[in-house]
Write a protein that holds these residues in place. Structure first.
Motif, PDB file in Angstrom:
ATOM      1  N   VAL A  46     -32.392  79.038  16.820  1.00 45.30           N
ATOM      2  CA  VAL A  46     -32.869  78.087  15.823  1.00 45.30           C
ATOM      3  C   VAL A  46     -32.885  76.663  16.363  1.00 45.30           C
ATOM      4  CG1 VAL A  46     -31.875  79.513  13.981  1.00 45.30           C
ATOM      5  CG2 VAL A  46     -30.621  77.516  14.794  1.00 45.30           C
ATOM      6  N   ILE A  47     -33.754  75.850  15.749  1.00 44.23           N
ATOM      7  CA  ILE A  47     -33.707  74.397  15.901  1.00 44.23           C
ATOM      8  C   ILE A  47     -33.328  73.855  14.526  1.00 44.23           C
ATOM      9  CG2 ILE A  47     -34.997  72.286  16.378  1.00 44.23           C
ATOM     10  CD1 ILE A  47     -36.878  73.988  18.112  1.00 44.23           C
ATOM     11  N   PRO A  48     -32.187  73.168  14.396  1.00 50.94           N
ATOM     12  CA  PRO A  48     -31.792  72.634  13.094  1.00 50.94           C
ATOM     13  C   PRO A  48     -32.288  71.205  12.898  1.00 50.94           C
ATOM     14  CG  PRO A  48     -29.955  72.490  14.611  1.00 50.94           C
ATOM     15  CD  PRO A  48     -31.122  73.024  15.400  1.00 50.94           C
ATOM     16  N   THR A  49     -32.716  70.892  11.689  1.00 42.21           N
ATOM     17  CA  THR A  49     -33.002  69.509  11.313  1.00 42.21           C
ATOM     18  C   THR A  49     -32.184  69.191  10.067  1.00 42.21           C
ATOM     19  OG1 THR A  49     -34.916  70.076   9.928  1.00 42.21           O
ATOM     20  CG2 THR A  49     -35.324  69.631  12.256  1.00 42.21           C
ATOM     21  N   VAL A  50     -31.937  67.914   9.864  1.00 40.18           N
ATOM     22  CA  VAL A  50     -31.074  67.489   8.759  1.00 40.18           C
ATOM     23  C   VAL A  50     -31.803  66.476   7.886  1.00 40.18           C
ATOM     24  CG1 VAL A  50     -28.938  66.264   8.184  1.00 40.18           C
ATOM     25  CG2 VAL A  50     -28.957  67.910  10.061  1.00 40.18           C
ATOM     26  N   LEU A  51     -31.712  66.653   6.586  1.00 46.29           N
ATOM     27  CA  LEU A  51     -32.254  65.699   5.620  1.00 46.29           C
ATOM     28  C   LEU A  51     -31.342  65.684   4.403  1.00 46.29           C
ATOM     29  CD1 LEU A  51     -34.506  63.731   4.781  1.00 46.29           C
ATOM     30  CD2 LEU A  51     -35.718  65.676   3.795  1.00 46.29           C
TER      31      LEU A  51
END
Length: 448
Positions: free
Chosen positions: A363-368
């Protein structure tokens, strides 16, 4: 002996006073700016207002278009093949006709792809200007289309609700004062007089661009070599002419954002940044380069940028008639379709976060906000998946596209996703993890 001790004492006291004054200066700097690092950008409220759209944009279109689109062998063809200026003008500049140039189609394609801004090469290294410049006859009003292509571009992009950007190469192979046709960037000037004349020439062109086309949102510098281009001077003028503009880092201070080329490299702390990338192996149109990134690869690059708090500026190279290659169009439309269904992770200013700074095999995680988005570029190998990066308590987990809840269990740093359905192995599937508070890393990485 006593005199030596006295001298040593005086030196010691002097050193202590100097260090004390230096520490006081550093403390004052930290108190006023929050940083003792000289080069770290400290943004004011005015800066924040200018940058707000950029921090929420995430994705832009880069367009390399010019005389080099006619030979169709990439944008450096004049330099690589040592083409004399007269030959370049007669054989190629006269034939960049832009007869099928529909700038509204460009704008519509950018919007459908999920892009929020567009940057066009107003002038590349060959010196050919796409606008009605009064500084040089080598322009689109005198050759090829006999039109101000920049005027048409600006109006269409602005009408589409997108932000308008100009790429401008300081380097100019055709100008008599520029030390041209070295194999990369020149190291020096023919004379100081030549340098002064050239600097005033390119400064004049930039003033035209900043004065004659209404509000411009980005000035994207390139090719500022050799030294002595007086970038600081013209940047300050640009800010005066276009108070809301953003400037990249390729022509001296002051500037607003960092740029990396053909690789994802987060800029310096405290500044926004973007990675500019090609869809195939060339910036300008190359007729036989069909080695394009597929939509999945493009989405992965966008995710890698977003995971580190940056933007992706993705290039297309139109043909000399003004049409964007069909391969590029198809790829961008597929990327846009995916973003329509999965846009939530881009619905805000994605900041740098420790989660997502290090590699994972699936996975590639992104945060918002208080959500971590796990973008699966490799499907789970079982019906259970463990993600051991999130240190917070987890509220719920679901699929982004469908909203379907996912059963989960948190054991210390390990988050287990359970009873997973079969994933599409050839697509990117996004899972949303909502947590308690601001997402934080579970285990500190050794290189931190």
């Amino acid at each position: 002996m006593k005199r030596r001790h006295i001298k040593k004492g005086i030196l010691l006291v002097g050193s202590i006073l100097f260090i004390t004054a230096l520490l006081h200066e550093c403390r004052e700097k930290i108190r006023k700016t929050g940083s003792a690092v000289k080069d770290e950008k400290v943004f004011t409220e005015s800066d924040s207002a200018r940058l707000d759209w950029y921090l929420n944009a995430h994705f832009g279109m880069f367009i390399h278009w010019g005389v080099y689109s006619v030979p169709a062998r990439g944008e450096w063809v004049m330099n690589r093949e040592l083409i004399p200026l007269d030959e370049y003008k007669e054989k190629y500049a006269s034939k960049v006709l832009a007869e099928k140039y529909d700038r509204r189609e460009w704008a519509e394609l950018a919007k459908k792809a999920g892009m929020k801004y567009v940057v066009l090469t107003a002038r590349h290294h060959d010196g050919f200007c796409l606008w009605d410049t009064k500084t040089d006859q080598f322009n689109a009003m005198n050759y090829g289309p006999k039109k101000d292509l920049i005027r048409l571009y600006v109006d269409a992009i602005r009408d589409a609700g997108l932000k308008v950007g100009f790429y401008y190469s300081v380097a100019d192979w055709h100008h008599p004062d520029y030390p041209a046709f070295v194999r990369n960037w020149p190291g020096g000037w023919k004379s100081e007089d030549a340098r002064v004349r050239f600097v005033e020439h390119y400064h004049s062109q930039v003033r035209e661009l900043m004065t004659n086309y209404g509000k411009i949102d980005i000035l994207w510098w390139d090719g500022s070599a050799p030294d002595g281009m007086e970038g600081e001077k013209i940047n300050k003028e640009v800010y005066e002419l276009q108070p809301g503009i953003l400037i990249n880092d390729r022509n001296d201070e002051p500037y607003d954002f960092n740029t990396s080329e053909q690789k994802v490299v987060a800029g310096e702390a405290g500044r926004p940044w973007e990675a500019c990338m090609t869809l195939n192996g060339n910036w300008g149109y190359h007729a036989t380069d069909h080695y394009y990134k597929n939509p999945r690869e493009v989405i992965k690059v966008l995710l890698r940028c977003t995971s580190k708090g940056g933007n992706l500026l993705l290039n297309v190279g139109p043909k000399s008639d003004g049409t964007i290659p069909e391969e590029s169009v198809e790829i961008l439309l597929e990327v846009g379709d995916w973003l329509k269904k999965n846009h939530e992770f881009l619905d805000g200013p994605v900041q740098r976060n420790k989660i997502g700074q290090h590699w994972n095999n699936s996975v590639i995680p992104t945060v918002l906000g208080n959500k971590v988005y796990l973008h699966f570029y490799n499907a789970p190998t079982e019906d259970e998946f463990c993600y051991a990066e999130i240190g917070n308590e987890v509220h719920f987990v679901k699929f982004l596209e469908t909203g379907q809840p996912i059963e989960f269990e948190k054991k210390g740093p390990r988050l287990f996703l359970k009873n997973l359905p079969e994933f599409d192995e050839y697509a990117i599937t996004t899972v949303v993890v909502e947590v308690e508070g601001k997402p934080r890393e579970a285990i500190k990485w050794t290189e931190d």
